[in-house]
Design an enzyme around this catalytic site. Structure first.
Site, PDB file in Angstrom:
ATOM      1  N   LYS A 225      24.149 -83.060 -22.516  1.00  0.00           N
ATOM      2  CA  LYS A 225      24.864 -81.917 -21.861  1.00  0.00           C
ATOM      3  C   LYS A 225      26.545 -82.456 -21.836  1.00  0.00           C
ATOM      4  O   LYS A 225      27.164 -81.373 -22.030  1.00  0.00           O
ATOM      5  CB  LYS A 225      24.481 -81.785 -20.311  1.00  0.00           C
ATOM      6  CG  LYS A 225      22.969 -81.231 -20.180  1.00  0.00           C
ATOM      7  CD  LYS A 225      22.609 -80.980 -18.737  1.00  0.00           C
ATOM      8  CE  LYS A 225      21.178 -80.541 -18.952  1.00  0.00           C
ATOM      9  NZ  LYS A 225      20.300 -80.633 -17.457  1.00  0.00           N
TER      10      LYS A 225
ATOM     11  N   ASN B 295      17.229 -70.977  -7.236  1.00  0.00           N
ATOM     12  CA  ASN B 295      17.196 -72.234  -7.574  1.00  0.00           C
ATOM     13  C   ASN B 295      17.052 -73.098  -5.938  1.00  0.00           C
ATOM     14  O   ASN B 295      17.746 -72.588  -5.053  1.00  0.00           O
ATOM     15  CB  ASN B 295      18.356 -72.925  -8.253  1.00  0.00           C
ATOM     16  CG  ASN B 295      17.995 -72.847  -9.694  1.00  0.00           C
ATOM     17  OD1 ASN B 295      17.128 -73.018 -10.061  1.00  0.00           O
ATOM     18  ND2 ASN B 295      19.001 -72.450 -10.435  1.00  0.00           N
TER      19      ASN B 295
ATOM     20  N   ILE C 221      27.968 -70.816 -17.411  1.00  0.00           N
ATOM     21  CA  ILE C 221      29.542 -71.008 -16.776  1.00  0.00           C
ATOM     22  C   ILE C 221      30.312 -72.067 -17.111  1.00  0.00           C
ATOM     23  O   ILE C 221      31.438 -72.290 -17.518  1.00  0.00           O
ATOM     24  CB  ILE C 221      29.401 -70.628 -15.017  1.00  0.00           C
ATOM     25  CG1 ILE C 221      28.657 -69.476 -14.887  1.00  0.00           C
ATOM     26  CG2 ILE C 221      30.805 -70.764 -14.673  1.00  0.00           C
ATOM     27  CD1 ILE C 221      28.247 -69.366 -13.419  1.00  0.00           C
TER      28      ILE C 221
HETATM   29  N1  CTP Z   1      25.447 -74.276 -15.289  1.00  0.00           N
HETATM   30  C1  CTP Z   1      26.195 -73.134 -14.984  1.00  0.00           C
HETATM   31  N2  CTP Z   1      25.798 -71.974 -15.643  1.00  0.00           N
HETATM   32  C2  CTP Z   1      24.528 -71.959 -15.995  1.00  0.00           C
HETATM   33  C3  CTP Z   1      23.459 -72.965 -15.842  1.00  0.00           C
HETATM   34  C4  CTP Z   1      24.127 -74.155 -15.453  1.00  0.00           C
HETATM   35  O1  CTP Z   1      27.341 -73.516 -15.107  1.00  0.00           O
HETATM   36  N3  CTP Z   1      24.215 -70.599 -16.345  1.00  0.00           N
HETATM   37  C5  CTP Z   1      25.804 -75.721 -14.902  1.00  0.00           C
HETATM   38  C6  CTP Z   1      25.518 -76.247 -13.365  1.00  0.00           C
HETATM   39  O2  CTP Z   1      26.377 -75.743 -12.522  1.00  0.00           O
HETATM   40  C7  CTP Z   1      25.482 -77.815 -13.731  1.00  0.00           C
HETATM   41  C8  CTP Z   1      25.307 -77.874 -15.389  1.00  0.00           C
HETATM   42  O3  CTP Z   1      25.373 -76.511 -15.849  1.00  0.00           O
HETATM   43  O4  CTP Z   1      26.784 -78.104 -13.442  1.00  0.00           O
HETATM   44  C9  CTP Z   1      23.755 -78.314 -15.429  1.00  0.00           C
HETATM   45  O5  CTP Z   1      22.747 -77.383 -15.305  1.00  0.00           O
HETATM   46  P1  CTP Z   1      21.408 -77.800 -15.762  1.00  0.00           P
HETATM   47  O6  CTP Z   1      20.736 -76.419 -15.435  1.00  0.00           O
HETATM   48  O7  CTP Z   1      20.874 -78.756 -15.033  1.00  0.00           O
HETATM   49  O8  CTP Z   1      21.683 -77.613 -17.052  1.00  0.00           O
HETATM   50  P2  CTP Z   1      21.095 -76.804 -18.330  1.00  0.00           P
HETATM   51  O9  CTP Z   1      22.193 -76.716 -19.561  1.00  0.00           O
HETATM   52  O10 CTP Z   1      20.892 -75.510 -17.960  1.00  0.00           O
HETATM   53  O11 CTP Z   1      19.985 -77.390 -18.882  1.00  0.00           O
HETATM   54  P3  CTP Z   1      18.372 -77.480 -18.311  1.00  0.00           P
HETATM   55  O12 CTP Z   1      18.138 -76.274 -17.455  1.00  0.00           O
HETATM   56  O13 CTP Z   1      17.460 -77.249 -19.430  1.00  0.00           O
HETATM   57  O14 CTP Z   1      18.219 -78.910 -17.866  1.00  0.00           O
END
Ligand code: CTP
Length: 398
Positions: free
Chosen positions: A333, A206, A303
């Site tokens: 979220k 990312n 996580i």
């Molecule tokens: N996060 C995490 N573990 C993952 C993916 C995301 O802990 N496998 C956490 C990130 O650290 C952040 C939050 O989730 O605090 C939001 O991440 P984001 O990728 O924006 O949210 P998603 O739920 O994955 O939704 P989307 O990608 O569809 O927007």
């Protein structure tokens, strides 16, 4: 109060102000010892400082008599606080890079107490990016920079470069450390990107510099917290005084965070975790063959959601990076992952976000919202840590 203040003086016209600094410090009950560089002695005599401090002045790194009386290591041990004032561009550069070729730079390296630096130099020298980088480097090592102030300079120019006033320096040095708003609170922070390996030389990642997570770690430590920082691969110097756990993949981050989360009071998920990783990581480098190829991916574990689901879950703060419908996605979220708070920012816009020094946040919690305006990430991190601490304390009081 008889705080032990070690004052290091470098060669600059502002050295005359250091005499007043010694007088003020002693008036407030501090014990002062002075060390001087060779060029400082061209501007003002050690005798002046000996008379004002009531202690012999140290000038040489390797002097048998001085080493017998109080060598540089003992001086460093004696000090409760070190202040370099005035600090020249040369000494700042030496300290930033760990050189130790005179008494002042050696003492800087040997000291384990808080260190303050009051720069004084020509405004062009101060504004040079080399000097600014050195200053940032020193700040990243936990050194506090006082000033410089703006005004007329001895060289006839006007701008930033005048040493801060002795009264201002004295006040900062003798201020008792405030009990931080997170004193003794255990804060776990994840930062930076993860790498999901396709084969030994290729990975999916990312876009994330890790800056926000690192600034949050720094701000939490400053507020008195015991900080553990779980970090993906970033190009940043870790703040001092915290536990750093370095990982690469989402699975490794998951293991590291879950191992620590049960013991944490607050978890801040600032990492940009990959949502998908390859089902198979090839042992050998994949050779170029077909014109088109497919990569089969599977979801990684969330996580943040897993931490919030723990029976003894810490106060859990998530991040959301959105290109559209920021509030709706952030609220979703917050609810779906059962978070205590979520900090959302716009991405894909002109300013702020990923590699920028600045950012702005929209922060949401149960029935509450606040906007933190566009500012430097270190300022923004302090504001967010204040907000998290307030809400964490409110929740714990209930
Ligand atoms: N996060 C995490 N573990 C993952 C993916 C995301 O802990 N496998 C956490 C990130 O650290 C952040 C939050 O989730 O605090 C939001 O991440 P984001 O990728 O924006 O949210 P998603 O739920 O994955 O939704 P989307 O990608 O569809 O927007």
């Amino acid at each position: 109060m008889n705080k032990h203040v070690l004052l290091a003086i470098c060669g600059g016209i502002a050295a005359y102000k250091s005499a007043e600094l010694v007088r003020l410090l002693r008036k407030q009950g501090a014990e002062v010892r002075v060390i001087m560089t060779r060029s400082a002695r061209e501007f003002i005599s050690p005798l002046t400082f000996q008379a004002l401090s009531g202690n012999p002045v140290h000038t040489e790194l390797l002097d048998i008599d001085e080493e017998n009386a109080m060598g540089h290591i003992n001086l460093a041990r004696w000090a409760d606080v070190v202040i370099i004032a005035p600090a020249t561009a040369n000494t700042i550069a030496k300290c930033a890079h760990g050189l130790a070729d005179d008494l002042v730079s050696t003492l800087f390296l040997a000291a384990t107490c808080p260190i303050y630096i009051a720069p004084a130099m020509n405004q062009a020298m101060w504004n040079k990016s080399i000097t600014q980088n050195n200053i940032r480097q020193l700040e990243s090592y936990g050194v506090t920079i006082i000033g410089p102030n703006v005004g007329d300079q001895a060289c006839g120019e006007t701008g930033f470069g005048r040493m801060a006033e002795p009264a201002e320096i004295c006040q900062l040095l003798l201020a008792e450390p405030e009990t931080g708003i997170l004193q003794g609170v255990k804060v776990l922070i994840s930062a930076g990107p993860t790498r999901e390996y396709i084969d030994p030389v290729r990975y999916i990642t990312n876009r994330s510099s890790g800056k926000m997570g690192y600034e949050l770690a720094r701000a939490a430590a400053k507020a008195g917290a015991n900080v553990t920082l779980v970090s993906g691969s970033v190009n940043l110097v870790a703040p001092t005084g915290l536990k750093l756990v370095q990982i690469e993949t989402a699975a490794q981050m998951y293991n590291a965070v879950i191992a620590q989360a049960g013991d944490a009071d607050i978890y801040i998920g600032a990492a940009a975790v990959a949502d998908y990783s390859p089902v198979i990581t090839e042992k050998d480098k994949i050779k170029k063959q077909a014109e088109q190829t497919n990569l089969v991916l599977q979801q990684t574990k969330d996580i943040l959601a897993e931490v919030a689901r723990l029976s003894n879950a810490p106060f859990t703060v998530g991040f959301a990076a959105e290109t559209n419908d920021l509030e709706a996605y952030a609220q979703e979220k917050l609810l779906n992952k059962n978070l205590d708070m979520i900090a959302a920012n716009w991405v894909g816009q002109e300013q702020g976000g990923f590699d920028s020094e600045q950012n702005a946040l929209e922060v949401f919690w149960d029935k509450g919202h606040t906007s933190l305006a566009m500012t430097d990430k270190n300022q923004l991190a302090e504001q967010l840590i204040n907000l998290i601490a307030t809400k964490f304390n409110e929740k714990n009081r209930v």
